[in-house]
Design an enzyme around this catalytic site. Structure first.
Site, PDB file in Angstrom:
ATOM      1  N   SER A 168       0.147   2.585   5.550  1.00  0.00           N
ATOM      2  CA  SER A 168       0.099   2.623   7.010  1.00  0.00           C
ATOM      3  C   SER A 168       1.161   1.708   7.598  1.00  0.00           C
ATOM      4  O   SER A 168       1.534   0.701   6.985  1.00  0.00           O
ATOM      5  CB  SER A 168      -1.284   2.133   7.438  1.00  0.00           C
ATOM      6  N   TYR A 204      -8.098  -4.437   7.271  1.00  0.00           N
ATOM      7  CA  TYR A 204      -7.719  -3.053   6.946  1.00  0.00           C
ATOM      8  C   TYR A 204      -6.252  -2.998   6.507  1.00  0.00           C
ATOM      9  O   TYR A 204      -5.927  -2.468   5.435  1.00  0.00           O
ATOM     10  CB  TYR A 204      -7.937  -2.133   8.160  1.00  0.00           C
ATOM     11  N   LYS A 223      -4.405  -2.226   2.708  1.00  0.00           N
ATOM     12  CA  LYS A 223      -3.338  -1.247   2.425  1.00  0.00           C
ATOM     13  C   LYS A 223      -2.183  -1.928   1.678  1.00  0.00           C
ATOM     14  O   LYS A 223      -1.647  -1.390   0.713  1.00  0.00           O
ATOM     15  CB  LYS A 223      -2.828  -0.632   3.734  1.00  0.00           C
TER      16      LYS A 223
END
Ligand code: NAD
Ligand code: UDP
Length: 340
Positions: free
Chosen positions: A125, A149, A153
């Protein structure tokens, strides 16, 4: 034709990738624990594609289930979408995110290695980038995610970079998505968000359909074209095709490819509101609200490396993004029982 395992293949992006993979003649097997999706999506994938992918309900943290799967089935590659993706939830429940996204990915890669499957495409991302030197993000910009989050990643990216360093047979694509929006042009599959809506496009779609009263535009005093935030929105079908391009590129080389998947241009919130109003044939009501904490004013992808390494670039514009979302929103409203 290759046989591909798609983790998270009943989810939003995964289901679109499954459609594109089958359209390209690949044999697809979906593994998903259904924590954020429903099996019935595969009925609609089958309606679009004329065939249904095989499916197993598997949690990627379950090494036993993965070993059983890899003993029974052979795969040429894995496209790894399975993961949790709500930034706010990751702040409240970091351990859940590190367990699911990081430990789950490690379990998957470990079982792949044991089974001799060493080709993987991973959903990363743009949230991995830190303080950017310019608004157009390049892959060599510093990484410094600001929430669990994003850190999950980057950790998985790091794991895969080390795995490929340790074993030169691995073929890894780390795809850094910008803002995925839109739906399949059939209107049969799309994003089916659960709980609180945080993202612009699903929120706007629900305002347009009358489920929500109005959109709050988070800030109109940014140094952007009209004062509202600018993002690089990418149609989910373009994004799905980026995964096929990555698979082809990995067929030609070992090692790690790290690329942005974005359009390379940004749209402001108000540009998106206007395009959506056009698409649904009525104005989307909105009010200007305060800035959302943590938001950057503007950023978008430099997609030139994706073009150079994968031969891929986006083809679908803002009208398709909004029109297809609206078609899906109408299908979802008319078939609420199936999605409940
Ligand atoms: P999604 O929630 O619709 O799909 C993810 C799928 O993974 C779901 O079907 C869910 O049930 C499954 N899943 C989650 N944890 C699992 C586990 N432990 N075992 C098996 N299955 C599991 O999300 P999406 O928008 O399709 O995102 C797909 C991937 O792309 C995710 O990894 C996400 O982090 C990443 N990503 C998404 C965006 C975005 O804006 N949608 C942006 C950048 C990256
Ligand atoms: N946004 C908004 N109202 C909303 C949701 C989002 O104005 O209800 C804005 C947000 O401030 C940002 C853009 O829309 O400028 C995209 O937000 P989204 O949450 O979809 O993506 P992200 O900020 O994670 O890139």
């Amino acid at each position: 034709m290759r046989r591909i395992l798609v983790t998270g293949g009943t989810g939003y992006i995964g289901s679109h990738a499954v459609v594109e993979l089958m359209a390209a003649g690949h044999d697809v097997f979906v593994a998903d624990n259904l924590c954020n999706s429903k099996l019935s999506v595969l009925d609609r994938v089958a309606r679009i594609s004329g065939r249904r992918p095989e499916f197993a309900q598997i949690d990627i943290r379950d090494r036993g289930a993965l070993r059983k799967l890899f003993a029974a089935q052979s795969f040429d590659a894995v496209i790894h979408f399975a993961g949790l993706k709500a930034v706010g939830e990751s702040v409240a429940k970091p351990l859940l995110y590190f367990d699911n996204n990081v430990s789950g990915s490690v379990a998957l890669f470990e079982c792949m290695q044991e089974a001799g499957i060493k080709t993987v495409v991973f959903s990363s991302s743009a949230t991995v980038y830190g303080e950017p030197p310019s608004v157009q993000f390049r892959e060599d910009f510093p990484t410094a995610p600001v929430n669990p989050y994003g850190r999950s990643k980057l950790m998985v990216e790091d794991v895969l970079r080390d795995v490929a360093k340790g074993d030169s047979e691995w073929r890894v694509a780390l795809l850094r998505y910008f803002n995925p929006v839109g739906a399949h042009p059939s209107g049969l599959i799309g994003e089916d968000p659960n709980g609180v809506l945080n993202n612009l496009m699903p929120y706007m779609a629900q305002v347009a359909s009358g489920k929500l009263k109005e959109l709050s535009v988070f800030g109109n005093d940014y140094p952007t074209i009209d004062g509202t935030g600018v993002r690089d929105y990418i149609h989910v079908v373009d994004l799905a095709r980026g995964h096929l391009a990555a698979l082809s590129a990995l067929g030609k080389q070992t090692g790690v490819l790290t690329v942005n998947l974005g359009a390379g241009r940004g749209y402001s919130v108000l540009e998106m509101v206007n395009a959506f109003s056009e698409a649904c044939g009525k104005p989307v009501p909105y009010r200007i609200a305060g800035r959302r904490p943590g938001d950057l004013a503007e950023y978008f992808a430099d997609p030139s490396l994706a073009h150079q390494l994968l031969g891929w670039r986006t083809q679908l514009g803002i009208d398709a993004m909004c029109g297809d979302t609206w078609r899906w929103q109408q299908w979802a409203a008319a078939n609420a029982a199936e999605l409940a």
